[in-house]
Design a protein around this motif. Structure first.
Motif, PDB file in Angstrom:
ATOM      1  N   SER A   1       1.846  -5.474  24.608  1.00 36.16           N
ATOM      2  CA  SER A   1       1.667  -4.028  24.472  1.00 36.16           C
ATOM      3  C   SER A   1       2.174  -3.542  23.118  1.00 36.16           C
TER       4      SER A   1
ATOM      5  N   LYS B   1       4.382  -7.818  29.029  1.00 35.07           N
ATOM      6  CA  LYS B   1       4.329  -7.232  30.366  1.00 35.07           C
ATOM      7  C   LYS B   1       3.611  -8.168  31.330  1.00 35.07           C
TER       8      LYS B   1
ATOM      9  N   PHE C   1       1.254  -7.513  35.121  1.00 37.10           N
ATOM     10  CA  PHE C   1       0.677  -6.462  35.957  1.00 37.10           C
ATOM     11  C   PHE C   1       0.119  -7.067  37.234  1.00 37.10           C
TER      12      PHE C   1
ATOM     13  N   GLN D   1      -2.716  -5.852  40.575  1.00 33.44           N
ATOM     14  CA  GLN D   1      -3.659  -4.873  41.117  1.00 33.44           C
ATOM     15  C   GLN D   1      -4.083  -5.305  42.513  1.00 33.44           C
TER      16      GLN D   1
ATOM     17  N   HIS E   1      -2.154  -0.020  41.132  1.00 27.36           N
ATOM     18  CA  HIS E   1      -1.805  -0.800  39.948  1.00 27.36           C
ATOM     19  C   HIS E   1      -0.314  -0.643  39.689  1.00 27.36           C
TER      20      HIS E   1
ATOM     21  N   GLU F   1       2.929  -2.403  37.010  1.00 20.51           N
ATOM     22  CA  GLU F   1       3.265  -3.315  35.916  1.00 20.51           C
ATOM     23  C   GLU F   1       4.722  -3.124  35.515  1.00 20.51           C
ATOM     24  N   TYR F   2       5.228  -4.178  34.918  1.00 25.89           N
ATOM     25  CA  TYR F   2       6.611  -4.141  34.427  1.00 25.89           C
ATOM     26  C   TYR F   2       6.597  -4.660  33.001  1.00 25.89           C
ATOM     27  N   GLU F   3       7.154  -3.857  32.109  1.00 18.88           N
ATOM     28  CA  GLU F   3       7.084  -4.174  30.678  1.00 18.88           C
ATOM     29  C   GLU F   3       8.486  -4.214  30.074  1.00 18.88           C
TER      30      GLU F   3
ATOM     31  N   ALA G   1       3.727   2.464  37.945  1.00 23.75           N
ATOM     32  CA  ALA G   1       2.866   2.229  39.108  1.00 23.75           C
ATOM     33  C   ALA G   1       2.025   3.474  39.340  1.00 23.75           C
TER      34      ALA G   1
ATOM     35  N   SER H   1      -8.942   1.850  30.848  1.00 22.02           N
ATOM     36  CA  SER H   1      -8.924   0.409  30.664  1.00 22.02           C
ATOM     37  C   SER H   1     -10.336  -0.159  30.754  1.00 22.02           C
TER      38      SER H   1
END
Length: 275
Positions: free
Chosen positions: A141, A185, A187, A189, A199, A201-203, A230, A268
Motif C-alpha cells: 500500500s 497488508k 485482506f 473477503q 471485506h 484487512e490489516y495493514e 473492515a 477496486s
C-alpha cells in the motif's frame, strides 16, 4: 381471176388470226405497275401484366406490460444491475479462476480539533480463492496524507486562534503539511449474497504522520502504524474476468494522526488470472 384470189386471201387471213391474237397477248401492257408485295402479318400483341396487389399488413396487437412482480430475491420488484450475470466468485456461479489481481484507489476525509486530514491511497494485491465465496491475499500500500488548518474557521469554531506562538500549523508558518507512507497488508473477503460481500484487512505501515513538537507545532514524524479496516462492498462485473468493487470501510484505529481517516470510500478493480 380476181374471183379466185379473194377466197384464198380470206382463208389465209383466217388461218393467221389465232397466231396474231397470241402475240398480242404476250406483249406487256403499258402504264401498269408491278404487283405490290404482300404486307407482313401483324405481330401478336402481348398482354400487359397486371401488378399484383400486396396483401395488407396485419395490424400489430397492442402490447401489454405486466406490472412488476415481487420475488424472494427482489421484494420491491426491482433488481440490482448484473444480478443475473454473477461471475468470477459470485455466490451463484463457480469462479473461472482461483487467483486474481486486486487493486484499489482509496479516498478519505476527516476533521478533528480543527485540523482536516485528506487521504489518498493505492494498494495492489493478489488474491487466492480458498472456496467459491472466501478469498484471502497479501498486498502493498501507498498512502498520501495532507493535514491542513483554516485559522478563520478555527477561530469561529473555538473563539481563539490556533494554540501555537504564531497561530500557524507549523513552525515555518505554514497551515498545511503533507506526508507519504509505504506498507504491507493482508485482506480477506467473503461473499454474503450474490454481489454483496464483507471485506476486512490489516495493514502495517512505515508511515510519515503528523505530530506535535515541543512548541505545539505540527511536524512530520516517522512511526510504524497498524490500521485495522473492515466494511462492506458491492461488485459489478465487466465480463467474466473483470469486475469493479465499491467498498465502504471503517478504520477501527482512527485518530487525528492515523494513516487513514475513520471512513474510507474505495474503488477496486479485480482481474482474474491463471486457471
Amino acid at each position: 381471176m380476181k374471183r379466185h384470189l379473194l377466197p384464198v386471201l380470206l382463208l389465209v387471213a383466217a388461218a393467221g388470226l389465232p397466231t396474231f391474237r397470241a402475240q398480242a397477248q404476250d406483249k406487256p401492257v403499258l402504264n401498269t405497275a408491278p404487283p405490290a408485295p404482300q404486307p407482313a402479318p401483324p405481330r401478336p400483341v402481348e398482354p400487359t401484366p397486371v401488378p399484383a396487389t400486396p396483401a395488407p399488413e396485419p395490424t400489430p396487437e397492442p402490447t401489454y406490460n405486466a406490472p412488476v412482480q415481487s420475488t424472494p430475491d427482489a421484494p420491491s420488484g426491482l433488481d440490482f444491475p448484473n444480478r443475473k450475470n454473477t461471475k468470477a466468485g459470485g455466490a451463484e456461479d463457480k469462479p473461472p479462476t482461483r487467483k486474481f489481481l486486486y487493486t484499489n484507489l482509496g479516498l478519505g476525509y476527516s476533521s478533528v480539533d480543527g485540523i482536516s486530514n485528506f487521504n489518498a491511497s493505492l494498494a495492489p494485491a493478489i488474491g487466492f480463492r480458498i472456496t467459491d465465496k472466501f478469498a484471502i491475499g497479501p498486498g502493498i500500500s501507498y498512502a498520501y496524507n495532507n493535514y491542513s488548518l483554516s485559522p478563520d474557521n478555527f477561530y469561529r469554531t473555538y473563539g481563539f486562534t490556533y494554540p501555537t506562538p504564531n497561530g500557524s500549523l507549523t513552525a515555518a508558518g505554514a497551515n498545511s503539511l503533507s506526508s507519504s507512507s509505504l506498507g504491507f497488508k493482508v485482506f480477506a473477503q467473503y461473499i454474503v449474497y450474490k454481489e454483496f460481500f464483507i471485506h476486512g484487512e490489516y495493514e502495517v505501515t512505515n508511515a510519515q504522520l503528523a505530530g506535535y513538537d515541543g512548541n505545539g507545532y505540527l511536524a512530520k514524524i516517522n512511526r510504524t502504524v497498524s490500521s485495522p479496516l473492515a466494511g462492506i462492498g458491492y461488485r459489478s462485473y465487466l465480463g467474466e474476468n473483470a469486475a469493479v468493487d465499491v467498498l465502504g470501510l471503517y478504520n477501527f484505529g482512527n485518530s487525528v494522526f492515523s494513516l487513514y481517516p475513520g471512513f474510507n470510500l474505495r474503488f477496486s478493480l479485480l482481474f482474474n488470472i491463471g486457471k
